[in-house]
Design an enzyme around this catalytic site. Structure first.
Site, short mmCIF file in Angstrom:
data_model
loop_
_atom_site.label_atom_id
_atom_site.label_comp_id
_atom_site.label_asym_id
_atom_site.label_seq_id
_atom_site.Cartn_x
_atom_site.Cartn_y
_atom_site.Cartn_z
N LYS A 168 8.53 91.38 47.66
CA LYS A 168 7.23 91.41 47.01
C LYS A 168 7.09 92.71 46.22
O LYS A 168 7.87 93.63 46.39
CB LYS A 168 6.11 91.33 48.06
N GLY A 169 6.06 92.74 45.38
CA GLY A 169 5.77 93.98 44.66
C GLY A 169 6.14 93.93 43.19
O GLY A 169 6.05 94.95 42.52
N GLU A 178 -0.60 95.22 49.72
CA GLU A 178 -0.27 93.87 50.21
C GLU A 178 0.27 93.92 51.64
O GLU A 178 -0.07 93.07 52.46
CB GLU A 178 0.76 93.22 49.27
#
Ligand code: 5RP
Length: 222
Positions: free
Chosen positions: A93-94, A102
């Site tokens: 993610k990211g 998150e």
């Protein structure tokens, strides 16, 4: 079905898991944006925590009530997108730079639901790169430490994160052991956060694509 249509279908499906009275974590990105819009349409009585300035803005626009993360002890559910999902539900993610918020928001719930189009499903993490958030104090020092962990390169992104830190992408190639790499990155001084989210955090992944709608859990994964 286009990738955009698949993102919309997966994102909207997640909104059906939310009901009146819930506390809800709102992720960041183009897929979970559809969840947020659908939640706004349903006009539920819910309290939400956002993972980025962009998500705060969208959630406010569609009429959702937002509180700071410290105002809740836990969340009933959190929904977020992903850049890669492997066969054990480990995530990269990211891509949108919101990885630290998150991860904090995901840690507040037992029900972390991931929404994705099926292009995000991979055998092993790594091709996307690993997003990193680092303290601005000594970025080259942090980058060198990441390279010593096996990254071929660490590319700094332009501009600050929502937290005022720097963002970068580390290229490790195929990641054979996401848990080991996650632990090693966690131990680098000055590295504020990274985009490897372990499958143990994930309750389910809602995927859409040409093959139709699927729900992948630890029990059902292939
Ligand atoms: C942002 C994220 C996003 O969830 C991820 O990049 C997926 O984005 P999209 O739904 O737009 O494909 O981790 O930091």
């Amino acid at each position: 079905m286009s990738a955009d249509a698949a993102k919309r279908a997966a994102g909207r499906r997640a909104a059906e898991l939310v009901s009146d009275g819930m506390t809800v974590g709102l992720g960041t990105g183009t897929t979970v944006a559809h969840t947020i819009i659908a939640l706004g349409e349903r006009a539920l009585d819910i309290t939400c925590v956002a993972t980025s300035h962009a998500t705060e803005q969208l959630a406010t626009q569609v009429g959702l009530r937002l509180v700071a993360p410290d105002e809740v002890e836990s969340l009933d559910i959190a929904v977020d997108g992903a850049d890669e999902v492997d066969s054990e539900l480990n995530l990269t993610k990211g891509g949108g730079g919101a990885l630290m918020r998150e991860k904090i928001v995901a840690s507040l719930t037992e029900r972390f639901v991931v929404v994705a189009d099926d292009s995000k499903l991979v055998g092993r993490l790594g091709d996307f790169g690993t997003p990193i958030e680092l303290m601005p104090f000594a970025p080259r020092t942090v980058a060198r430490a990441i390279e010593r962990l096996g990254a071929r390169e660490v590319l700094l992104r332009e501009g600050p994160s929502d937290n005022g830190n720097l963002l970068a992408d580390a290229r490790f190639g195929t990641i054979e052991d996401p848990a080991a790499l996650s632990a090693a990155l966690d131990a680098v001084p000055g590295l504020a956060g990274h985009g490897i989210f372990l499958g143990s955090m994930v309750e389910r992944v809602l995927v859409d694509g040409p093959g139709g709608a699927r729900t992948i859990t630890a029990a059902s994964r292939s």
